[in-house]
Design a protein around this motif. Structure first.
Motif, PDB file in Angstrom:
ATOM      1  N   GLU A 736       0.814  -1.216   0.000  1.00  0.00           N
ATOM      2  CA  GLU A 736       0.000   0.000   0.000  1.00  0.00           C
ATOM      3  C   GLU A 736       0.850   1.270   0.000  1.00  0.00           C
ATOM      4  N   PHE A 737       2.138   1.121   0.323  1.00  0.00           N
ATOM      5  CA  PHE A 737       3.021   2.285   0.429  1.00  0.00           C
ATOM      6  C   PHE A 737       3.698   2.528  -0.917  1.00  0.00           C
ATOM      7  N   VAL A 738       3.006   3.274  -1.761  1.00  0.00           N
ATOM      8  CA  VAL A 738       3.480   3.480  -3.136  1.00  0.00           C
ATOM      9  C   VAL A 738       4.286   4.773  -3.280  1.00  0.00           C
ATOM     10  N   SER A 739       4.171   5.670  -2.295  1.00  0.00           N
ATOM     11  CA  SER A 739       4.881   6.956  -2.374  1.00  0.00           C
ATOM     12  C   SER A 739       6.269   6.820  -1.753  1.00  0.00           C
ATOM     13  N   PRO A 740       7.221   7.646  -2.177  1.00  0.00           N
ATOM     14  CA  PRO A 740       8.567   7.598  -1.594  1.00  0.00           C
ATOM     15  C   PRO A 740       8.540   7.914  -0.101  1.00  0.00           C
ATOM     16  N   ILE A 741       9.437   7.274   0.634  1.00  0.00           N
ATOM     17  CA  ILE A 741       9.591   7.582   2.052  1.00  0.00           C
ATOM     18  C   ILE A 741      10.196   8.973   2.217  1.00  0.00           C
ATOM     19  N   ASN A 742      10.057   9.524   3.415  1.00  0.00           N
ATOM     20  CA  ASN A 742      10.763  10.746   3.783  1.00  0.00           C
ATOM     21  C   ASN A 742      11.814  10.408   4.829  1.00  0.00           C
ATOM     22  N   ILE A 743      12.966  11.034   4.749  1.00  0.00           N
ATOM     23  CA  ILE A 743      13.992  10.898   5.777  1.00  0.00           C
ATOM     24  C   ILE A 743      14.207  12.287   6.349  1.00  0.00           C
ATOM     25  N   THR A 744      13.755  12.493   7.582  1.00  0.00           N
ATOM     26  CA  THR A 744      13.814  13.810   8.208  1.00  0.00           C
ATOM     27  C   THR A 744      14.475  13.687   9.574  1.00  0.00           C
ATOM     28  N   THR A 745      14.777  14.846  10.170  1.00  0.00           N
ATOM     29  CA  THR A 745      15.371  14.837  11.506  1.00  0.00           C
ATOM     30  C   THR A 745      14.313  14.456  12.524  1.00  0.00           C
ATOM     31  N   GLY A 746      14.722  13.670  13.515  1.00  0.00           N
ATOM     32  CA  GLY A 746      13.807  13.247  14.555  1.00  0.00           C
ATOM     33  C   GLY A 746      13.691  14.280  15.647  1.00  0.00           C
ATOM     34  N   ILE A 747      12.983  13.917  16.716  1.00  0.00           N
ATOM     35  CA  ILE A 747      12.798  14.821  17.843  1.00  0.00           C
ATOM     36  C   ILE A 747      14.147  15.126  18.467  1.00  0.00           C
ATOM     37  N   GLY A 748      14.423  16.416  18.667  1.00  0.00           N
ATOM     38  CA  GLY A 748      15.707  16.834  19.225  1.00  0.00           C
ATOM     39  C   GLY A 748      16.719  17.204  18.171  1.00  0.00           C
ATOM     40  N   GLY A 749      16.486  16.761  16.923  1.00  0.00           N
ATOM     41  CA  GLY A 749      17.347  17.170  15.822  1.00  0.00           C
ATOM     42  C   GLY A 749      18.613  16.367  15.644  1.00  0.00           C
ATOM     43  N   ASN A 750      18.861  15.340  16.481  1.00  0.00           N
ATOM     44  CA  ASN A 750      20.118  14.599  16.392  1.00  0.00           C
ATOM     45  C   ASN A 750      19.933  13.183  15.878  1.00  0.00           C
TER      46      ASN A 750
END
Length: 901
Positions: A736-750
Motif C-alpha cells: 500500500e506504500f506506493v509513495s517515496p519515504i521521507n527521511i527527516t530529523t527526529g525529535i531533538g534534531g540529532n
C-alpha cells in the motif's frame, strides 16, 4: 597636660555616645528595621527607593512610559496610586508620605505559576499607624475591613463587593506592608519574628544601605529561577536547576538615558572570579561566525581558560565514564590550555524539529593542535570520525553533554556534539543541521559582521565585558510564547508588540575597581509603538519574467553561482533544451539534451578548483556541464540499454571524489566513480523491482554510511558502501506504500527518522535498523480519502495532507489538523518550505485554474490575490535581504516574485 586630659575625656565621651547609640539601634529599639529584612531572598525582584515620589514622577515623564503604561502592572499601579491619594485627601498626601522614606515593590511566587506584588513603606522613627488609620477612615462604604492575628501580629483584611479580598495589610515595627496575597504578608511576618534571620537584607551584607539615586533593582539567581519555573512548561529544565543553586545577588541603581533604561551596581557572587576581559579578545573574528539567526547569546570573555573555568554549573551531574575519558585523553594532556577564555554560546532560531538549536564558539590559541586533540580522541572510539560540509571537516561526538563535561557544566543542551574548526574558532553545535546552518550563513554572509552597526546584536555586545547575556526580543519572543505555560502564554501573545519595542535585553558583568559590577541595559524605541494594521496578505507582482521558446517542463531549480554566490536557475523546455539563467535574468547558456530531465539538479567540483559544474540526468544520459555550457571530459555517460529513473550524488569525505548513484527502470542500482567507472558490487546491484525513490547516501549518527533505495511494493533497502545489506534490510512497509519515504530529523534534531504513509492513511515511522517504531491509522473521511506525506525542501520537517473530495486538510507531524483548504483535485500540487523559526510556507499550485497560493501554518493566505502558476512553485529564502524569492511557471514563462520576510 590638662589639654591632653581634656581631649582624652572628650574622645571617651564621644565613643561612649556612639556605642550607646549602636546598642540602642541594634538591641533596645527593636521596632526600627530595614524593609529588606521582611523580604525573602528568593523574591523574583525588589525595587527599592527612598524617593519614591520623585522616581515615579520621573518615570511617567520619560518617553518609555508610552510603552510601560500599556502593560497591566504599570497601568494598574498608576490607578492604585490615584485611588490611594483620594483616600488620603486627594491633595498629594501620598507623595508627601513617600518622600524621604524607604519604599519597596517586590514580586513573589505564590503558587506553581502565580506571582504577586508586595508593597512596603518604612516610616523610620515614626509609626505607620496614623497613615493606616487615615486610609481606613476614608474608605468607601462597600469596602469592609476584618482584623485577625497571625503569630500574634495584627493583620487587616480589606474586602470588596462579593466578599472578595482586595488587600492584606500589616504593620511590622516601623514598616507597613500591603499585598493582594495574604501568603506574602504572612511570609514577611515569619521573617519579622524569626530569631534566625534569613532575609534579603542578610544576603546583601555591606550593600544593604548603599542604595542611592532614583532607586535600585535587587534580584537574585534563585529568584530568576523561580520565575522561569513558574512561567515555563519545562519546570525542571537545566537553566532553572542551574540558577536555583546559584548564590548570586545583584543590586543595580536605576538611571534614565536617551532611549535606554540602565541598572548598574555591585554583583555579589558566590565565587571569587575576576571579570577583567581577555587581553587577546578579538570580537570581530567571532562576529563573522555569529549568525543573524541568533536569538540569545552568552558571552564569556575572561583572561584565560583558568578564570573561565571558575564559572561552573552546580546543577550539572557529569557521567563518570565520560569524565574519565575526557580527563585521561584531553584535560590531563593540556587540552584546555589551548583555549583563550573567550566563549560565545548562541541560541539560534528553531529549524525543523530542532527547537533548541545551540552553538558554541570558542577561541583557540593553537587551533591546529586543539582540533588534532579532538580527532585523536574521536579516533580512539568505534564511532564515525568525521563528515564534511562546505569544505569544513566536522567531527561527531555521540557522548551526551560533551561540552559540559569539558567546561565544568557550562553549555548544557548537547545530547550529541558536532565540532568544526574555522580559522582560530572552534565551532560546536548540538545537531548536524545546526552546523550546516552556521556554515551556510558564513558562506552567504548572513552574520553579524555583515549586519549594520545599528542591528540589535551588534549594539548589545560590549567586547570589554567579562560576561554578558543578551536576548534579542524580536527574534526570541515566539519561542518564549511556545515555551510558556497556558497561564502565561496568552499574556505573552497579547503584549508581544509592546515588549518588542525593546530591541534587546542585555545583562553584563565587568571588573570595576577590583570588584565585579553588573549592568542591565534595556533600550527602547517609542517610534515602533504604532498600532499594527491587520492585513490579510500582500499584493505581489512579478519582479522579473523569463520567457523560453517552448513550454517549460522542468524547473526552476536553484543552484549556486560560484562566481558571485548568487542563485542561478535551471530550466528545460518542451524541446528538451536546458537553460541556465543567472540572478539578473540572463541566459548563461543553453544545451540540447536527449530527453526530459528525470533528476534533481546537482553541482560538483570536478576539477577540485572551486568552480562548480551542473549534474543532471535524462532517461538515457548523465550530463555534467560547466558554466560555459561545455560538457566535462567523458560526459555525457550512458548505461547501455538501461533507462535511468533517478539520480543521487555522494561525496563521503568532502574529498570531491564523487559517486554517482543511479537507479534504472529495470530495478538496478549503479554506483559510478567521478569519472563514470562502474564500482564493484554496484555493476549493477539488482533489486528486481522498479525504484520509486532517488537513491541516496545517508550518514546516520552512530551507525555510519547507508546507501538507501526504495522500490515498488513498499520495500526499502539499506546497503553499505560496498553494496552489502545492512542489518535490518530490507524494511518491508507493504504494497500500500506506493509513495517515496521521507527521511527527516527526529525529535531533538540529532536522529534521523524514516516516515512513510499509505494512500489510505496508515502512517509508519521506522529506524535505520529496520524496526517499525511507530504505526497508526489516520482518520478517513470517506473511501476516496487519499493521504500524502510532504517533507520540506531540506528534509528537516514534514506535514501530512489529507486529500478529500472538495477539500484538503493540513496536519502537522503530531497528526494535529492545522487548517483546511477548500481546494482539491488531481491537478493540484503542494510544496512545503521550512526556513527556520516561523518561516514556514505551504505552496499550492492549481494547474487547471492557473493559480498559485501561499499559506503559513496558521492557514493565513500570504498574498491578497493568487499568483500565476501552472506547475511546481519554487521558493528560496534570502536572509541577507530579508525576503523570499518565489518562482512560478506558466506556459513558456517563469515569473519571480519577491516577498518580505
Amino acid at each position: 597636660m590638662k589639654i591632653w586630659k581634656s581631649l582624652l575625656v572628650l574622645i571617651g565621651i564621644t565613643l561612649f555616645s556612639l556605642g550607646g547609640y549602636w546598642l540602642y539601634e541594634n538591641y533596645f529599639y527593636s521596632g526600627k528595621i530595614n524593609s529588606l529584612e521582611l523580604i525573602q531572598p528568593d523574591a523574583i525582584f525588589v525595587f527599592e527607593t527612598d524617593q519614591a515620589d520623585q522616581t515615579w514622577n520621573e518615570l511617567v515623564n520619560q518617553p518609555v512610559w508610552q510603552i510601560l503604561s500599556q502593560l497591566p502592572a504599570f497601568s494598574k499601579t498608576a490607578n492604585q496610586l490615584v485611588s490611594l491619594d483620594s483616600l488620603t485627601g486627594a491633595n498629594g498626601q501620598v507623595s508627601k508620605t513617600l518622600r524621604g522614606k524607604q519604599a519597596t515593590i517586590s514580586y513573589h511566587s505564590i503558587g506553581i505559576d502565580s506571582f504577586e506584588l508586595l508593597y512596603s513603606i518604612n516610616f523610620g522613627a515614626n509609626s505607620p499607624l496614623n497613615f493606616l488609620e487615615e486610609i481606613k477612615s476614608r474608605l468607601p462604604k462597600n469596602i469592609r475591613i476584618q482584623n485577625r492575628k497571625y503569630s500574634d501580629q495584627e493583620v487587616f483584611e480589606f474586602f470588596g463587593t462579593g466578599n472578595s479580598r482586595k488587600w492584606t495589610v500589616t504593620i511590622l515595627g516601623n514598616v507597613i506592608l500591603a499585598s493582594a496575597s495574604s501568603f506574602i504578608v504572612e511570609e514577611a511576618i515569619r521573617l519579622y519574628i524569626s530569631s534566625d534571620q534569613n532575609s534579603l537584607a542578610s544576603k546583601l551584607g555591606d550593600e544593604l544601605k548603599k542604595g542611592s539615586g532614583l532607586g535600585r533593582l535587587i534580584f537574585s539567581a534563585k529568584g530568576v529561577s523561580k520565575f522561569l519555573e513558574g512561567i515555563g512548561t519545562e519546570r525542571g529544565n537545566s537553566t532553572v536547576k542551574e540558577l536555583a543553586l546559584n548564590e548570586s545577588i545583584f543590586a543595580l541603581n536605576l538611571t534614565f538615558e536617551d532611549g535606554l533604561l540602565t541598572f548598574k551596581g555591585p554583583a555579589l557572587l558566590g565565587a571569587e572570579i575576576n571579570f577583567t576581559p581577555s587581553v587577546r579578545a578579538n570580537f570581530p573574528d567571532l562576529q563573522k561566525l555569529i549568525s543573524n539567526r541568533t536569538q540569545a547569546l552568552t558571552q564569556i570573555n575572561l583572561d584565560g581558560i583558568f578564570e573561565s573555568q571558575k564559572l561552573q554549573n552546580a546543577a550539572f551531574s557529569p557521567k563518570s565514564t565520560i569524565s574519565g575519558e575526557i580527563q585521561n585523553r584531553l584535560t590531563d594532556r593540556g587540552f584546555l590550555d589551548n583555549f583563550s577564555g573567550e566563549f560565545y554560546f548562541l541560541q539560534l532560531e528553531s529549524l525543523g524539529n530542532q527547537n533548541d538549536n545551540l552553538v558554541i564558539l570558542a577561541k583557540a590559541l593553537d587551533p591546529a593542535q586543539t582540533f588534532a586533540f579532538l580527532k585523536e580522541f574521536r579516533n580512539g572510539t568505534d564511532q564515525d570520525q568525521s563528515d564534511f560540509y562546505r569544505d569544513s571537516e566536522i567531527l561527531f561526538f555521540p557522548e551526551e553533554e560533551f561540552p559540559a563535561h569539558l567546561f565544568n557544566g557550562k553549555f548544557p543542551g548537547f545530547p550529541q556534539t558536532h565540532i568544526s574548526l574555522i580559522g582560530e574558532i572552534l565551532v560546536m553545535t548540538n545537531s548536524s543541521a545546526g552546523m550546516k546552518l552556521i556554515l551556510d550563513d558564513l558562506a552567504s554572509g548572513n552574520t553579524w559582521a555583515k549586519a549594520p552597526e545599528s542591528a540589535p546584536g551588534n549594539r548589545a555586545i560590549n567586547p570589554a565585558a567579562g560576561y554578558s547575556k543578551t536576548f534579542i526580543l524580536d527574534k526570541i519572543w515566539k519561542k518564549w510564547e511556545v515555551k510558556s505555560n497556558p497561564a502565561w502564554s496568552p499574556f505573552l501573545q497579547i503584549y508581544a508588540s509592546v515588549f518588542k519595542t525593546f530591541p534587546y535585553l542585555s545583562f553584563r558583568i565587568n571588573q570595576i575597581g577590583g570588584k565585579p559590577e553588573a549592568t542591565l541595559s534595556i533600550p527602547y524605541q517609542t517610534a515602533n509603538l504604532v498600532p499594527v494594521k491587520e492585513t490579510t496578505g500582500l499584493s505581489l507582482v512579478p519582479s522579473r519574467t523569463i520567457t523560453l521558446p517552448e513550454k517549460i517542463i522542468y524547473g526552476p531549480k536553484g543552484i549556486l553561482n560560484f562566481n558571485d554566490k548568487t542563485e542561478d536557475l535551471v530550466l528545460q523546455d518542451a524541446n528538451h533544451i536546458l537553460y541556465l539563467v543567472n540572478s539578473g535574468g540572463e541566459i548563461v547558456y543553453s544545451q540540447q539534451l536527449t530527453g526530459p530531465i528525470v533528476s534533481d539538479a546537482f553541482q560538483i567540483d570536478f576539477l577540485k578548483n572551486g568552480k562548480l559544474q551542473l549534474l543532471v540526468a535524462t532517461s538515457d544520459k548523465l550530463y555534467a556541464i560547466d558554466r560555459l555550457g561545455n560538457s566535462l571530459p567523458g560526459f555525457p555517460l550512458s548505461l547501455g540499454n538501461e533507462k535511468i529513473t533517478h539520480l543521487g550524488l555522494a561525496d563521503y569525505d568532502n574529498s570531491r571524489d564523487y559517486r554517482y548513484f543511479l537507479a534504472t527502470e529495470s530495478g538496478n542500482l549503479w554506483l559510478l566513480d567521478r569519472t563514470g567507472k562502474d564500482l564493484e558490487g554496484w555493476d549493477p546491484l539488482k533489486l528486481g523491482k522498479k525504484p520509486v525513490l532517488a537513491p541516496r547516501h545517508i550518514r546516520v549518527p552512530g551507525k555510519g554510511d547507508f546507501m538507501v533505495s526504495q522500490t515498488e511494493g513498499g520495500i526499502v533497502h539499506f546497503f553499505n558502501r560496498r553494496g552489502e545489506n545492512q542489518a535490518g534490510s530490507p524494511l518491508v512497509l507493504g504494497k500500500e506504500f506506493v509513495s517515496p519515504i521521507n527521511i527527516t530529523t527526529g525529535i531533538g534534531g540529532n536522529t534521523l527518522k524514516i516516515s512513510a504513509i499509505s494512500q489510505t492513511g496508515e502512517l509508519i515511522h521506522a529506524s535505520f535498523g529496520g524496526e517499525i517504531t511507530y504505526r497508526t491509522q489516520l482518520v478517513k473521511a470517506d473511501k476516496d480519502n487519499r493521504f500524502v506525506l510532504l517533507a520540506d525542501q531540506s528534509g528537516h520537517s514534514e506535514i501530512i495532507l489529507s486529500r478529500q473530495y472538495s477539500k484538503t486538510l493540513i496536519l502537522n507531524e503530531q497528526e494535529k489538523v492545522l487548517f483546511t483548504l477548500p481546494i482539491s483535485g488531481e491537478k493540484v500540487g503542494f510544496g512545503y518550505f521550512d526556513f527556520g523559526s516561523d518561516r514556514k510556507i505551504i505552496a499550492v499550485s492549481d494547474s487547471e485554474q492557473g493559480f498559485g497560493y501561499l499559506y503559513n501554518l496558521q492557514g493565513t493566505m500570504l498574498t491578497t490575490t493568487p499568483l500565476e502558476s501552472e506547475g511546481v512553485i519554487q521558493i528560496s529564502h534570502q536572509p541577507t535581504r530579508n525576503q523570499y524569492a518565489i518562482r512560478t511557471v506558466s506556459g513558456r514563462r517563469m515569473m519571480e516574485y519577491l516577498m518580505p520576510d
